[in-house]
Design a protein around this motif. Structure first.
Motif, short mmCIF file in Angstrom:
data_model
loop_
_atom_site.label_atom_id
_atom_site.label_comp_id
_atom_site.label_asym_id
_atom_site.label_seq_id
_atom_site.Cartn_x
_atom_site.Cartn_y
_atom_site.Cartn_z
N LYS A 178 62.12 5.84 38.19
CA LYS A 178 61.29 6.87 38.81
C LYS A 178 60.21 6.22 39.67
CE LYS A 178 58.65 11.01 37.48
NZ LYS A 178 58.15 11.82 36.34
N ILE A 180 56.44 6.85 41.12
CA ILE A 180 55.30 7.66 40.72
C ILE A 180 54.19 7.56 41.76
CG2 ILE A 180 53.53 8.01 38.94
CD1 ILE A 180 55.48 6.73 36.94
N ASN A 184 48.95 9.87 40.01
CA ASN A 184 49.51 10.28 38.72
C ASN A 184 49.98 9.10 37.88
OD1 ASN A 184 49.21 13.00 39.53
ND2 ASN A 184 51.20 12.96 40.55
N GLN A 187 48.82 8.67 33.96
CA GLN A 187 49.28 9.79 33.14
C GLN A 187 50.79 9.78 32.94
OE1 GLN A 187 47.24 9.73 35.87
NE2 GLN A 187 46.32 11.77 36.15
N GLU A 188 51.52 9.48 34.00
CA GLU A 188 52.98 9.52 33.90
C GLU A 188 53.53 8.35 33.08
OE1 GLU A 188 55.65 10.92 36.63
OE2 GLU A 188 54.21 11.94 37.95
#
Length: 257
Positions: A178, A180, A184, A187-188
């Motif tokens: 992923k 990001i 974010n 948090q992710e």
């Protein structure tokens, strides 16, 4: 206490941070040894159910600190003594491992990320096969991990051309799980790690081990490995919790046991 990495534990998650930001987290003998030691602690601590590896500052890791190997004539011994034990300890860790690639991952830094189970990349991160630029070949497990992820032809292209790969391109190649956005990021990463830490850790370890071993086995041997792993998984408390939760129509609460 470590000098070139930070190692912290919180809520079932271990955070290993490469901590030489002024050198873009380039590897030294000390860093290799400290990472290997932290991996051993992670493997032996039942309270740790997920490991996150990231870098301090702008880089994930720029690879080997070349200033320390100017006079080296036997690079193979460096690999045998420093990098190979680190990569083997990481690959054999029967817990989920996330590479949180916050910046450039070059050379052996790229290798370290490839040896992890998941690669979460910042949108500002990049990946570089930098070995060719100093007349060397990829190492630290690259010939094992990279072609399995992107295929032999693409691995050859990346290794020989040595071009920078953006986070977006890495996602398209299957190199990262992923990408990001910067705002974010924390948090992710925490959410992804928290999810893995709440899963049945023993089953994850068995999946990792069986998948690794199956790469060189025929079908009959794989079927036997699956039966062996399933027997062990079936004896875990998490399996019994999962079945009970299913029958009782509730969410399972796994303990990693």
């Amino acid at each position: 206490m470590y000098g070139s990495i930070k190692f912290e534990q919180k809520n079932g998650i271990a955070w290993l941070t490469l901590n030489r930001p002024e050198k873009y987290n380039a590897f030294t003998e000390q860093m290799n040894e400290e990472i290997t030691d932290a991996l051993k602690i992670t493997a032996n601590d039942e309270n740790i159910r997920c490991l996150v590896i990231t870098g301090e500052g702008k880089a994930f890791s720029s690879g080997e600190d070349l200033s320390g190997i100017v006079e080296v004539t036997n690079h193979g011994e460096i690999l045998r003594n420093r990098y190979n034990p680190m990569i083997l300890a990481l690959a054999r860790l029967e817990k989920p491992v996330i590479a949180a690639v916050n910046g450039v991952a070059a050379g052996a830094g790229f290798s370290l990320a490839l040896a992890c189970d998941f690669r979460l990349s910042s949108e500002k991160a990049s990946f570089i096969e930098s070995f060719i630029h100093v007349g060397l070949v990829p190492d630290s497990g690259q010939f094992h991990f990279l072609p399995k992820i992107v295929g032999a032809a693409k691995a050859l292209e990346l290794a020989i051309l040595g071009e920078k790969i953006s986070a977006k391109e890495a996602k398209e190649l299957g190199l990262v799980t992923k990408v990001i956005e910067t705002e974010n990021w924390s948090q992710e990463i925490e959410a992804f790690a928290g999810k893995l830490a709440s899963m049945p850790t023993k089953a994850i370890g068995l999946i990792k081990r069986t998948l690794r071993e199956s790469m060189s086995l025929n079908l009959e041997e794989i079927l036997e490995k699956e039966a062996f792993a399933q027997r062990i998984a079936g004896l875990t408390k998490d399996h019994h919790e999962g079945v009970s939760a299913f029958l009782e129509k509730r969410d399972a609460v796994f303990q990693g046991k």
